[in-house]
Scaffold this motif. Structure first.
Motif, PDB file in Angstrom:
ATOM      1  N   GLY A   1      42.297  45.092  85.091  1.00  0.00           N
ATOM      2  CA  GLY A   1      42.139  43.815  84.419  1.00  0.00           C
ATOM      3  C   GLY A   1      41.180  43.891  83.249  1.00  0.00           C
ATOM      4  N   ARG A   2      40.080  44.591  83.410  1.00  0.00           N
ATOM      5  CA  ARG A   2      39.125  44.732  82.298  1.00  0.00           C
ATOM      6  C   ARG A   2      39.767  45.471  81.133  1.00  0.00           C
ATOM      7  NH1 ARG A   2      35.898  45.872  86.724  1.00  0.00           N
ATOM      8  NH2 ARG A   2      35.815  48.093  86.247  1.00  0.00           N
ATOM      9  N   ASP A   3      40.574  46.484  81.439  1.00  0.00           N
ATOM     10  CA  ASP A   3      41.270  47.203  80.380  1.00  0.00           C
ATOM     11  C   ASP A   3      42.238  46.287  79.641  1.00  0.00           C
ATOM     12  OD1 ASP A   3      42.170  49.762  79.036  1.00  0.00           O
ATOM     13  OD2 ASP A   3      44.043  49.190  80.018  1.00  0.00           O
ATOM     14  N   LEU A   4      42.923  45.417  80.374  1.00  0.00           N
ATOM     15  CA  LEU A   4      43.859  44.502  79.735  1.00  0.00           C
ATOM     16  C   LEU A   4      43.148  43.452  78.891  1.00  0.00           C
ATOM     17  CD1 LEU A   4      46.474  44.045  82.587  1.00  0.00           C
ATOM     18  CD2 LEU A   4      46.926  44.912  80.285  1.00  0.00           C
ATOM     19  N   VAL A   5      41.939  43.067  79.275  1.00  0.00           N
ATOM     20  CA  VAL A   5      41.165  42.155  78.431  1.00  0.00           C
ATOM     21  C   VAL A   5      40.968  42.755  77.040  1.00  0.00           C
ATOM     22  CG1 VAL A   5      38.894  41.076  78.123  1.00  0.00           C
ATOM     23  CG2 VAL A   5      39.993  41.028  80.360  1.00  0.00           C
ATOM     24  N   LEU A   6      40.814  44.073  76.984  1.00  0.00           N
ATOM     25  CA  LEU A   6      40.621  44.751  75.695  1.00  0.00           C
ATOM     26  C   LEU A   6      41.944  44.988  74.970  1.00  0.00           C
ATOM     27  CD1 LEU A   6      38.013  47.435  76.823  1.00  0.00           C
ATOM     28  CD2 LEU A   6      37.565  45.234  75.719  1.00  0.00           C
ATOM     29  N   ARG A   7      43.040  45.130  75.707  1.00  0.00           N
ATOM     30  CA  ARG A   7      44.330  45.474  75.095  1.00  0.00           C
ATOM     31  C   ARG A   7      45.186  44.272  74.751  1.00  0.00           C
ATOM     32  NH1 ARG A   7      47.285  48.661  79.250  1.00  0.00           N
ATOM     33  NH2 ARG A   7      48.843  48.888  77.601  1.00  0.00           N
ATOM     34  N   ALA A   8      45.077  43.201  75.515  1.00  0.00           N
ATOM     35  CA  ALA A   8      45.945  42.036  75.315  1.00  0.00           C
ATOM     36  C   ALA A   8      45.304  41.098  74.294  1.00  0.00           C
ATOM     37  CB  ALA A   8      46.185  41.329  76.646  1.00  0.00           C
ATOM     38  N   ARG A   9      45.323  41.533  73.054  1.00  0.00           N
ATOM     39  CA  ARG A   9      44.717  40.767  71.967  1.00  0.00           C
ATOM     40  C   ARG A   9      45.763  40.619  70.874  1.00  0.00           C
ATOM     41  NH1 ARG A   9      38.458  43.179  71.920  1.00  0.00           N
ATOM     42  NH2 ARG A   9      37.853  42.063  73.834  1.00  0.00           N
ATOM     43  N   PHE A  10      46.218  39.392  70.694  1.00  0.00           N
ATOM     44  CA  PHE A  10      47.397  39.156  69.867  1.00  0.00           C
ATOM     45  C   PHE A  10      47.043  38.330  68.625  1.00  0.00           C
ATOM     46  CE2 PHE A  10      48.931  38.935  74.412  1.00  0.00           C
ATOM     47  CZ  PHE A  10      49.299  40.263  74.471  1.00  0.00           C
ATOM     48  N   GLY A  11      47.786  38.612  67.545  1.00  0.00           N
ATOM     49  CA  GLY A  11      47.626  37.852  66.325  1.00  0.00           C
ATOM     50  C   GLY A  11      46.329  38.170  65.606  1.00  0.00           C
ATOM     51  N   GLU A  12      46.094  37.444  64.547  1.00  0.00           N
ATOM     52  CA  GLU A  12      44.910  37.691  63.732  1.00  0.00           C
ATOM     53  C   GLU A  12      43.620  37.416  64.491  1.00  0.00           C
ATOM     54  OE1 GLU A  12      43.034  36.161  59.466  1.00  0.00           O
ATOM     55  OE2 GLU A  12      45.136  35.769  59.963  1.00  0.00           O
ATOM     56  N   ALA A  13      43.653  36.442  65.414  1.00  0.00           N
ATOM     57  CA  ALA A  13      42.448  36.099  66.177  1.00  0.00           C
ATOM     58  C   ALA A  13      42.173  37.068  67.314  1.00  0.00           C
ATOM     59  CB  ALA A  13      42.574  34.686  66.728  1.00  0.00           C
ATOM     60  N   LYS A  14      43.136  37.950  67.642  1.00  0.00           N
ATOM     61  CA  LYS A  14      42.969  38.949  68.711  1.00  0.00           C
ATOM     62  C   LYS A  14      42.662  38.308  70.063  1.00  0.00           C
ATOM     63  CE  LYS A  14      43.450  42.238  65.684  1.00  0.00           C
ATOM     64  NZ  LYS A  14      44.758  42.948  65.608  1.00  0.00           N
ATOM     65  N   LEU A  15      43.420  37.263  70.395  1.00  0.00           N
ATOM     66  CA  LEU A  15      43.200  36.532  71.640  1.00  0.00           C
ATOM     67  C   LEU A  15      44.346  36.771  72.611  1.00  0.00           C
ATOM     68  CD1 LEU A  15      42.073  33.130  70.112  1.00  0.00           C
ATOM     69  CD2 LEU A  15      40.616  34.748  71.343  1.00  0.00           C
ATOM     70  N   PRO A  16      44.078  36.711  73.924  1.00  0.00           N
ATOM     71  CA  PRO A  16      45.163  36.824  74.903  1.00  0.00           C
ATOM     72  C   PRO A  16      45.964  35.536  74.974  1.00  0.00           C
ATOM     73  CG  PRO A  16      43.108  36.383  76.027  1.00  0.00           C
ATOM     74  CD  PRO A  16      42.763  36.566  74.566  1.00  0.00           C
ATOM     75  N   THR A  17      47.243  35.642  75.222  1.00  0.00           N
ATOM     76  CA  THR A  17      48.037  34.458  75.549  1.00  0.00           C
ATOM     77  C   THR A  17      47.897  34.166  77.035  1.00  0.00           C
ATOM     78  OG1 THR A  17      49.980  35.875  75.841  1.00  0.00           O
ATOM     79  CG2 THR A  17      49.696  34.818  73.699  1.00  0.00           C
ATOM     80  N   GLU A  18      48.363  32.988  77.423  1.00  0.00           N
ATOM     81  CA  GLU A  18      48.320  32.622  78.840  1.00  0.00           C
ATOM     82  C   GLU A  18      49.197  33.561  79.682  1.00  0.00           C
ATOM     83  OE1 GLU A  18      46.724  28.767  79.480  1.00  0.00           O
ATOM     84  OE2 GLU A  18      45.780  30.429  78.426  1.00  0.00           O
ATOM     85  N   TRP A  19      50.401  33.846  79.188  1.00  0.00           N
ATOM     86  CA  TRP A  19      51.384  34.602  79.946  1.00  0.00           C
ATOM     87  C   TRP A  19      51.763  35.837  79.142  1.00  0.00           C
ATOM     88  CZ3 TRP A  19      51.703  32.850  84.741  1.00  0.00           C
ATOM     89  CH2 TRP A  19      51.296  31.539  84.966  1.00  0.00           C
ATOM     90  N   ILE A  20      51.681  37.003  79.808  1.00  0.00           N
ATOM     91  CA  ILE A  20      51.767  38.287  79.117  1.00  0.00           C
ATOM     92  C   ILE A  20      52.832  39.152  79.791  1.00  0.00           C
ATOM     93  CG2 ILE A  20      50.496  40.401  78.556  1.00  0.00           C
ATOM     94  CD1 ILE A  20      47.923  38.640  78.645  1.00  0.00           C
ATOM     95  N   SER A  21      53.755  39.658  78.989  1.00  0.00           N
ATOM     96  CA  SER A  21      54.755  40.598  79.488  1.00  0.00           C
ATOM     97  C   SER A  21      54.166  41.999  79.509  1.00  0.00           C
ATOM     98  CB  SER A  21      55.991  40.583  78.590  1.00  0.00           C
ATOM     99  OG  SER A  21      56.837  41.681  78.899  1.00  0.00           O
ATOM    100  N   MET A  22      54.372  42.701  80.638  1.00  0.00           N
ATOM    101  CA  MET A  22      53.925  44.082  80.767  1.00  0.00           C
ATOM    102  C   MET A  22      55.102  45.049  80.854  1.00  0.00           C
ATOM    103  SD  MET A  22      50.689  44.151  80.468  1.00  0.00           S
ATOM    104  CE  MET A  22      50.505  45.887  80.892  1.00  0.00           C
ATOM    105  N   ARG A  23      56.271  44.602  80.416  1.00  0.00           N
ATOM    106  CA  ARG A  23      57.414  45.496  80.419  1.00  0.00           C
ATOM    107  C   ARG A  23      57.135  46.686  79.496  1.00  0.00           C
ATOM    108  NH1 ARG A  23      63.799  44.058  79.188  1.00  0.00           N
ATOM    109  NH2 ARG A  23      64.578  46.162  79.629  1.00  0.00           N
ATOM    110  N   GLY A  24      57.333  47.884  80.003  1.00  0.00           N
ATOM    111  CA  GLY A  24      57.060  49.093  79.241  1.00  0.00           C
ATOM    112  C   GLY A  24      55.600  49.469  79.198  1.00  0.00           C
ATOM    113  N   GLY A  25      54.736  48.685  79.838  1.00  0.00           N
ATOM    114  CA  GLY A  25      53.318  49.035  79.920  1.00  0.00           C
ATOM    115  C   GLY A  25      52.468  48.539  78.771  1.00  0.00           C
ATOM    116  N   GLN A  26      53.081  47.996  77.727  1.00  0.00           N
ATOM    117  CA  GLN A  26      52.329  47.514  76.570  1.00  0.00           C
ATOM    118  C   GLN A  26      52.308  45.998  76.591  1.00  0.00           C
ATOM    119  OE1 GLN A  26      50.543  49.207  74.360  1.00  0.00           O
ATOM    120  NE2 GLN A  26      49.926  47.291  73.361  1.00  0.00           N
ATOM    121  N   PRO A  27      51.134  45.367  76.656  1.00  0.00           N
ATOM    122  CA  PRO A  27      51.100  43.906  76.736  1.00  0.00           C
ATOM    123  C   PRO A  27      51.648  43.236  75.490  1.00  0.00           C
ATOM    124  CG  PRO A  27      48.870  44.803  76.446  1.00  0.00           C
ATOM    125  CD  PRO A  27      49.769  45.966  76.695  1.00  0.00           C
TER     126      PRO A  27
END
Length: 385
Positions: A241-267
């Protein structure tokens, strides 16, 4: 637990799903001694924060009395006042945790009794996620919500340790074992994943599955669940989970979305859901801080987002466009940025946030009290103490 607009969208995935019975689990040995309130319970792993007891950790008797009067019925139902006055496994778990933090065993027992009688209606030890007061049956959807399961199990561990009650610990173990068996993907290749529910989010259920919600990684709970279900690798789940906090950063703001697909291992933002940072994800810094995780890298995009306080409330961000899609306007939400700044840099909590408002709804009021509990347990200098 699904919250606000997100909850209604996710609920369509969860209706009418019934689950198989769990296998019986061996019970743990009795607890040997009652820990002192706020004392370390075990020697932490290298680099990890101490695991502290929550008993009597709130330090704000008036705030708990106000919370209990507004949201906890005499029967022990914790009411979501902004969502049709329903109850759910999340609200019951939060209520149980706060009762331990307030040292209120009577309230804890009432909330736990109601939870057992009304939500523990499945063929396993997990909880049905939603109870509606104006519907019969009040539980129409037998699916669980993994964050609610974790919160209830965590609260039971805290109560079992704090009040030296083996019955609470045994109940916590039963729930923890089924959380691990039924909602955690412990994979031989790749890190484990925590599914938001037993049904509706796996690769078999969705084309973009597995789908996760990072706010369901309740980091301070995992060491406590390990105390009652040590055969599962909770440390590895927390690290994932801590690793995903660093990886699941989307868009210009680098923020996580509420719901994240992990298909293929890449959030990636999950399909069918707004690509928003919103009411679920705002809990991430709370759980990191409650676990004693203060490294700036975990909070960096959030600190940037909240660098300038806005009296209109915390922004809901559309990560795809970068625009503000709404506001979390109630005052309790404002303590989350303050706690993040405290955990990372020791910034004092503003005096106005140290006394919760008496008129806000269940969810921001709950986050407010949990943040005060975290500050009182781990960051007392931020409170001026």
């Amino acid at each position: 637990m699904m919250f606000g607009r997100t909850r209604a969208l996710a609920a369509s995935l969860l209706l009418g799903l019934f689950l198989a019975p769990a296998q019986a689990a061996a019970e743990p040995a009795p607890t040997e001694a009652k820990p002192a309130a706020g004392a370390p319970l075990a020697k932490p792993a290298p680099g990890a924060a101490e695991t502290l007891s929550m008993l009597n950790s709130l330090g704000h008797a008036w705030a708990w009395r106000s919370y209990k009067a507004r949201f906890v019925t005499d029967q022990g139902r914790v009411v979501d006042t902004a969502n049709g006055r329903i109850s759910h496994s999340e609200s019951q778990g939060y209520g149980m945790l706060l009762a331990v933090a307030a040292g209120d065993r009577d309230a804890f027992q009432r909330i736990w009794n109601w939870t057992r009688a009304n939500l523990m209606v499945r063929d396993d030890a997990l909880l049905a996620w939603r109870w509606e007061p104006d519907k019969r049956p009040a539980v129409a959807d037998m699916n669980d919500a993994t964050d609610g399961d974790i919160l209830v199990a965590w609260a039971l561990v805290e109560a079992g340790e704090g009040w030296a009650d083996e019955g609470y610990r045994l109940a916590a173990r039963r729930i923890a074992v089924d959380i691990a068996r039924r909602t955690v993907l412990f994979r031989t290749e790749g890190p484990p994943l925590l599914l938001p529910a037993m049904s509706g989010f796996s690769a078999e259920d969705r084309p973009d599955g597995p789908v996760i919600n990072l706010s369901y990684w309740i980091f301070p709970a995992f060491p406590r669940l390990a105390a009652v279900a040590p055969e599962f690798d909770w440390d590895r789940l927390g690290a994932a989970g801590r690793d995903l906090v660093l990886r699941a950063r989307f868009g210009e703001a680098k923020l996580p979305t509420e719901w994240i697909s992990m298909r293929g291992g890449q959030p990636q933002p999950a399909s069918g859901f707004p690509p928003h940072f919103s009411y679920n994800a705002v809990r991430l810094p709370l759980y990191l801080a409650m676990a004693g995780i203060g490294e700036r890298r975990y909070y960096e995009p959030l600190l940037a987002l909240w660098s300038e306080p806005d009296p209109a409330g915390l922004p809901i961000i559309d990560t795809e466009s970068g625009s503000v899609a709404g506001r979390m306007a109630e005052p309790g939400y404002a303590i989350i940025p303050a706690l993040a700044a405290c955990a990372v840099a020791g910034a004092p909590l503003p005096a106005g946030l140290q006394d919760p408002a008496a008129d806000e709804n269940y969810y921001p009021a709950t986050l407010h009290l949990l943040a005060l509990t975290a500050a009182n347990m781990r960051y007392r200098p931020c409170l001026g103490r």
